[in-house]
Design an enzyme around this catalytic site. Structure first.
Site, short mmCIF file in Angstrom:
data_model
loop_
_atom_site.label_atom_id
_atom_site.label_comp_id
_atom_site.label_asym_id
_atom_site.label_seq_id
_atom_site.Cartn_x
_atom_site.Cartn_y
_atom_site.Cartn_z
N LYS A 141 0.85 -1.19 0.00
CA LYS A 141 0.00 0.00 0.00
C LYS A 141 0.89 1.24 0.00
CE LYS A 141 -1.61 3.04 2.26
NZ LYS A 141 -1.61 4.33 1.56
N GLY A 194 6.96 5.34 8.02
CA GLY A 194 6.18 6.58 8.06
C GLY A 194 6.35 7.26 9.39
N SER A 195 5.31 7.93 9.82
CA SER A 195 5.41 8.73 11.04
C SER A 195 5.35 7.85 12.29
CB SER A 195 4.28 9.75 11.08
OG SER A 195 3.03 9.08 11.08
N THR A 196 5.96 8.34 13.35
CA THR A 196 5.94 7.62 14.63
C THR A 196 4.51 7.51 15.13
OG1 THR A 196 8.21 8.22 15.15
CG2 THR A 196 6.78 7.72 17.03
N VAL A 198 1.59 7.26 13.38
CA VAL A 198 0.86 6.18 12.71
C VAL A 198 1.47 4.82 13.09
CG1 VAL A 198 0.23 5.17 10.48
CG2 VAL A 198 0.01 7.62 10.83
N GLY A 199 2.80 4.79 13.23
CA GLY A 199 3.48 3.55 13.62
C GLY A 199 3.00 3.03 14.97
N GLU A 216 9.68 1.52 10.60
CA GLU A 216 10.77 2.46 10.35
C GLU A 216 10.13 3.83 10.44
OE1 GLU A 216 12.90 5.00 9.24
OE2 GLU A 216 12.80 4.29 7.16
N CYS A 250 13.83 10.70 6.70
CA CYS A 250 13.89 10.30 8.10
C CYS A 250 15.32 10.31 8.63
CB CYS A 250 13.24 8.93 8.28
SG CYS A 250 13.79 7.73 7.10
N GLU A 343 10.46 16.19 14.62
CA GLU A 343 10.95 15.89 13.26
C GLU A 343 10.25 16.87 12.32
OE1 GLU A 343 9.63 12.26 11.22
OE2 GLU A 343 11.68 12.04 10.50
P1 NAP Z 1 2.08 8.65 7.62
O1 NAP Z 1 0.75 9.24 7.85
O2 NAP Z 1 2.74 7.91 8.71
O3 NAP Z 1 1.97 7.74 6.30
C1 NAP Z 1 2.83 6.67 5.96
C2 NAP Z 1 2.02 5.56 5.31
O4 NAP Z 1 1.08 5.04 6.24
C3 NAP Z 1 1.20 6.03 4.12
O5 NAP Z 1 1.13 4.99 3.17
C4 NAP Z 1 -0.16 6.26 4.74
O6 NAP Z 1 -1.18 6.18 3.79
C5 NAP Z 1 -0.23 5.11 5.71
N1 NAP Z 1 -1.18 5.30 6.79
C6 NAP Z 1 -1.69 6.45 7.29
N2 NAP Z 1 -2.56 6.19 8.30
C7 NAP Z 1 -2.59 4.86 8.46
C8 NAP Z 1 -3.28 3.97 9.33
N3 NAP Z 1 -4.12 4.43 10.26
N4 NAP Z 1 -3.07 2.63 9.21
C9 NAP Z 1 -2.24 2.16 8.29
N5 NAP Z 1 -1.56 2.95 7.42
C10 NAP Z 1 -1.73 4.28 7.51
O7 NAP Z 1 3.06 9.76 7.17
P2 NAP Z 1 2.67 11.05 6.31
O8 NAP Z 1 1.32 11.58 6.70
O9 NAP Z 1 2.86 10.70 4.93
O10 NAP Z 1 3.76 12.04 6.83
C11 NAP Z 1 3.61 12.64 8.12
C12 NAP Z 1 4.92 12.71 8.85
O11 NAP Z 1 5.47 11.40 8.98
C13 NAP Z 1 6.02 13.46 8.16
O12 NAP Z 1 5.90 14.82 8.32
C14 NAP Z 1 7.24 12.86 8.80
O13 NAP Z 1 7.50 13.42 10.04
C15 NAP Z 1 6.87 11.41 8.96
N6 NAP Z 1 7.36 10.55 7.88
C16 NAP Z 1 8.44 9.78 8.11
C17 NAP Z 1 8.92 8.98 7.09
C18 NAP Z 1 10.10 8.11 7.26
O14 NAP Z 1 10.77 7.83 6.28
N7 NAP Z 1 10.36 7.62 8.45
C19 NAP Z 1 8.32 9.01 5.84
C20 NAP Z 1 7.20 9.79 5.65
C21 NAP Z 1 6.72 10.55 6.69
P3 NAP Z 1 -1.75 7.53 3.09
O15 NAP Z 1 -0.62 8.47 2.94
O16 NAP Z 1 -2.25 7.03 1.82
O17 NAP Z 1 -2.81 8.01 4.00
MG MG Z 2 -0.51 10.84 7.21
#
Ligand code: NAP
Ligand code: MG
Length: 442
Positions: A141, A194-196, A198-199, A216, A250, A343
């Site tokens: 996804k 992704g974000s901490t 959502v993780g 991660e 990240c 972050e």
């Molecule tokens: P995010 O919300 O954590 O999204 C990462 C992935 O998780 C996307 O595919 C997202 O899908 C999915 N997701 C969102 N909510 C979910 C849920 N409840 N259950 C399962 N999967 C879910 O990150 P973001 O909104 O793109 O970015 C927000 C912040 O996260 C950034 O500003 C940054 O601080 C951090 N981030 C960190 C990394 C890293 O490499 N560690 C990468 C990206 C972002 P959708 O996007 O389709 O909703």
């Molecule tokens: Mg998000």
């Protein structure tokens, strides 16, 4: 407009899991040699289509074409590296009484992969390649903002001869499709980047099915510059470590810790380097930094500038359409400031002075994160001492690189659980099985 796509929901996610489940027995039964050959063939196809993929990725997320090209090279190399794995998933024989004891690495089944928008296909490849090498089928996804290269990858995998149903891409909202993958009883493991925030939710939701989870997450990495370092080299290398991918990385070394006697000299070099960063059209070969991913991201990044710490250096950014943000350095910053704690995920660096080695280690470790970091010094013993003292998963000395296909990558503390890349990633895409065979007299 770049593309218009249908958005998948729970039904489409379930259908993808079902395809992956149906394809699993046959994929698992493919001999190690044939699985290796298919992964090599996939790497060949990726190589042939590298330029088209790079352009698509650059447009997918607005990243500089030169970066996108390097990333697509890494995608290819990740499959090449793990093509060597199926025939090297070694077990042990363990001396025991009354028989022979041996271990096997078994695939998990269907794995769910959830990836972000900052390095869309690269991060997906870090998960897909070891997952496939270990004999799993998968549902990916991608982030809703950047699904294009993932969808293209699904086509290339089929073209390379990976059987239908082994690789499945579902493009839809995270809170719907991602959430469903985490809850689905037929998904054995979820690998998330992704974000901490959502993780954390994923770790909680995974508990109900005791799903394996690797995470991660975010980072707030420190770049430690000691006064005895090659300050010109450290200053020249600092910008790319924060402003690469417009800071949406990240591994961004967004806290630059500088030993006080070196501060003036380092800041002068940093200013030269920051104002030289070429910000502009992602499809221009010379561009080093593109725009941010979205209006929301720009607003969030902007909230850290003018909110306490003084702006010491500001680079250039184009006017006009696009979510531009100039490379920005805040200095001096206290590690207690909001800009040093969160972050930011944008091109904003904090310079934090330190007094001595112990102070540097204390400040670097004073964060909930622990993903990456750098140490700049000419004192080899100190470099290793500090590298061991830092609570972080990846450290580079006199360099600001974090990621290599053949070496482990992942975080301490709230930067995540598990390791990607290198030989260790295979462990989290397989289960260890122990078999005892009773044999008298051995
Ligand atoms: P995010 O919300 O954590 O999204 C990462 C992935 O998780 C996307 O595919 C997202 O899908 C999915 N997701 C969102 N909510 C979910 C849920 N409840 N259950 C399962 N999967 C879910 O990150 P973001 O909104 O793109 O970015 C927000 C912040 O996260 C950034 O500003 C940054 O601080 C951090 N981030 C960190 C990394 C890293 O490499 N560690 C990468 C990206 C972002 P959708 O996007 O389709 O909703
Ligand atoms: Mg998000």
């Amino acid at each position: 407009m770049l593309a218009e796509l249908p958005s998948a929901g729970v039904e489409e996610t379930d259908a993808a899991v079902e395809r992956a489940r149906a394809a699993y027995p046959a994929w698992r039964a493919v001999t190690p040699g044939d699985r290796a050959m298919l992964l090599h063939r996939l790497a060949d196809r990726l190589d042939e289509q590298l330029e088209q993929l790079a352009v698509l990725e650059a447009r997918n997320c607005g990243k500089p074409i030169a970066d996108a090209r390097a990333e697509m090279g890494m995608v290819r190399d990740t499959f090449r590296y793990y093509a060597g794995a199926p025939e090297r998933l070694l077990g042990d024989t363990i001396p025991v009484a009354g028989g022979v004891d041996m271990t096997f690495r078994e695939p998990l089944g269907v794995v769910g992969l959830i990836t972000p928008w900052n390095f869309p296909l690269t991060i997906a490849a870090w998960k897909m390649a070891p997952a496939l090498a270990a004999g799993n089928t998968l549902v990916l996804k991608p982030a809703e903002l950047t699904p294009l290269t993932a969808l293209e990858f699904e086509r290339i995998a089929l073209e390379a001869g990976i059987p239908a149903g082994v690789v499945n891409v579902v493009s839809g909202p995270g809170r719907v499709c991602g959430q469903r993958l985490v809850e689905h009883p037929d998904v054995a493991k979820v690998a998330f980047t992704g974000s901490t925030e959502v993780g954390r939710g994923i770790a909680e939701a995974a508990a109900s099915t005791i799903k394996r989870v690797t995470l991660e997450l975010g980072g707030k990495s420190a770049n430690l510059v000691f006064a005895d370092a090659d300050l010109d080299a450290a200053a020249a290398a600092a910008p790319i470590a924060v402003f690469g991918n417009a800071g949406q990385d990240c591994c961004a070394r967004s806290r630059i810790l500088v030993e006080r006697p070196a501060l003036d000299s380092f800041m002068a070099g940093l200013e030269r380097a920051v104002t030289a960063v070429r910000v502009g059209d992602p499809l221009d070969e010379r561009t080093e930094m593109g725009p941010l991913i979205s209006a929301g991201q720009r607003e969030s990044v902007g909230s850290y500038v003018g909110d306490g710490a003084p702006v010491a250096i500001r680079g250039h950014a184009p006017a006009g359409p696009g979510f531009w943000f100039p490379p920005t350095v805040l200095a001096p910053v206290s590690n207690a400031d909001r800009a040093a704690r969160d972050e930011i995920f944008g091109p904003v660096a904090c310079v934090i002075p330190f007094e001595d080695e112990a102070d540097a280690v204390r400040i670097a470790n004073d964060t909930i994160y622990g993903l990456s970091g750098s140490i700049w010094t000419r004192d080899g013993a100190r470099a290793l001492r500090v590298a061991r003292a830092l609570e972080t998963g990846v450290i580079s000395i006199n360099s600001n690189t974090s990621v290599r296909v053949s070496t482990p990558f992942g975080g301490f503390k709230q930067s995540g659980i598990g390791r990607e890349l290198g030989p260790h990633a295979l462990e989290s895409y397989s289960e260890l099985k122990n078999v005892f065979y009773a044999v008298e007299g051995v």
